[in-house]
Design a protein around this motif. Structure first.
Motif, PDB file in Angstrom:
ATOM      1  N   LEU A 211       0.775  -1.129  -0.076  1.00 35.84           N
ATOM      2  CA  LEU A 211      -0.209   0.066   0.036  1.00 35.84           C
ATOM      3  C   LEU A 211       0.824   1.316  -0.035  1.00 35.84           C
ATOM      4  O   LEU A 211       2.176   1.180   0.087  1.00 35.84           O
ATOM      5  N   GLU A 212       0.294   2.516  -0.414  1.00 36.02           N
ATOM      6  CA  GLU A 212       1.028   3.634  -0.252  1.00 36.02           C
ATOM      7  C   GLU A 212       1.519   3.836   1.275  1.00 36.02           C
ATOM      8  O   GLU A 212       0.668   3.850   2.313  1.00 36.02           O
ATOM      9  N   GLU A 213       2.796   3.832   1.531  1.00 35.22           N
ATOM     10  CA  GLU A 213       3.308   4.005   2.879  1.00 35.22           C
ATOM     11  C   GLU A 213       3.242   5.538   3.205  1.00 35.22           C
ATOM     12  O   GLU A 213       4.192   6.244   3.243  1.00 35.22           O
ATOM     13  N   SER A 214       1.973   5.855   3.654  1.00 29.71           N
ATOM     14  CA  SER A 214       1.369   7.286   3.977  1.00 29.71           C
ATOM     15  C   SER A 214       1.564   7.667   5.469  1.00 29.71           C
ATOM     16  O   SER A 214       1.648   8.396   6.132  1.00 29.71           O
ATOM     17  N   GLY A 215       1.497   6.277   6.254  1.00 31.49           N
ATOM     18  CA  GLY A 215       1.196   6.273   7.761  1.00 31.49           C
ATOM     19  C   GLY A 215      -0.073   6.637   8.246  1.00 31.49           C
ATOM     20  O   GLY A 215      -0.475   6.748   9.400  1.00 31.49           O
ATOM     21  N   VAL A 216      -0.903   6.889   7.176  1.00 30.79           N
ATOM     22  CA  VAL A 216      -2.427   7.443   7.317  1.00 30.79           C
ATOM     23  C   VAL A 216      -3.086   5.881   7.626  1.00 30.79           C
ATOM     24  O   VAL A 216      -3.228   5.195   6.555  1.00 30.79           O
ATOM     25  N   PHE A 217      -3.926   5.840   8.647  1.00 27.03           N
ATOM     26  CA  PHE A 217      -4.504   4.645   8.839  1.00 27.03           C
ATOM     27  C   PHE A 217      -5.695   4.814   8.277  1.00 27.03           C
ATOM     28  O   PHE A 217      -6.628   5.581   8.683  1.00 27.03           O
ATOM     29  N   ASP A 218      -6.316   4.067   7.330  1.00 22.99           N
ATOM     30  CA  ASP A 218      -7.538   4.050   6.167  1.00 22.99           C
ATOM     31  C   ASP A 218      -8.098   2.739   6.042  1.00 22.99           C
ATOM     32  O   ASP A 218      -7.641   1.693   6.612  1.00 22.99           O
ATOM     33  N   ASN A 219      -8.926   2.716   5.445  1.00 24.34           N
ATOM     34  CA  ASN A 219      -9.836   1.421   5.037  1.00 24.34           C
ATOM     35  C   ASN A 219      -9.152   0.445   4.481  1.00 24.34           C
ATOM     36  O   ASN A 219      -9.200  -0.485   4.777  1.00 24.34           O
TER      37      ASN A 219
END
Length: 177
Positions: A148-156
């Motif tokens: 997944l995109e390694e954004s650090g944002v916890f999402d769906n």
């Protein structure tokens, strides 16, 4: 043609279905095939049920026998069914930025904590509802391992991957879709 004492129909199939379920917890009962035909094997199961549950062993399903079978069946089903699942992820658009805080992260962090006991790469982080330090690092680890995109944002997408890992490593549910 079947003898007159053989009965056919849905009540017989229901009886056989209940006795079959009961036989999983009470192995003295034969494992019936619910075919709707009251034949010798069904009669044998009824007699065994009656003998073991304090009813006259007549092989006939009267109201007392039916009520007892239904009662035992309900008890067996209540003890053996899978626990109800809970939808804990708030919505498909829910997301937590690094540094954010929400009570919904408590479940996420608890799942990561459990995974930390079986996966060396997962940190045993605080369960405090804050998306910092270990929680943020675990999210990044999850995203990197799941491509997944390694954004650090916890999402769906992160939630979906976390629940799959949890099912495989913690609850051992091999029916992960």
């Amino acid at each position: 043609m079947l003898p007159e004492r053989f009965l056919l129909g849905r009540p017989v199939r229901s009886l056989q279905t209940m006795l079959r379920a009961i036989s999983r917890s009470y192995p003295f009962l034969p494992r019936l095939v619910p075919d709707g035909i009251f034949e010798e094997r069904t009669e044998q199961a009824v007699v065994l049920f009656q003998q073991n549950f304090g009813l006259p062993p007549t092989g006939t399903v009267d109201n007392d026998t039916w009520d007892a079978v239904a009662s035992v069946y309900r008890g067996v089903v209540a003890r053996t069914r899978l626990p109800r699942s809970a939808d804990v992820y708030p919505s498909p658009s829910f997301r937590v930025e690094p540094g954010g805080e929400t009570l919904h992260l408590l479940v996420v962090q608890s799942m990561f904590k459990s995974l930390s006991h079986v996966l060396d790469e997962v940190q045993d982080a605080e369960v405090d509802g804050r998306h910092v330090d270990g929680a943020a690092a675990n999210t990044l680890w999850l995203q990197s391992r799941g491509n997944l995109e390694e954004s650090g944002v916890f999402d769906n997408l992160s939630w979906d991957l976390l629940t799959r890992l949890y099912a495989i490593f913690i609850t051992r549910n091999r029916r992960v879709e």
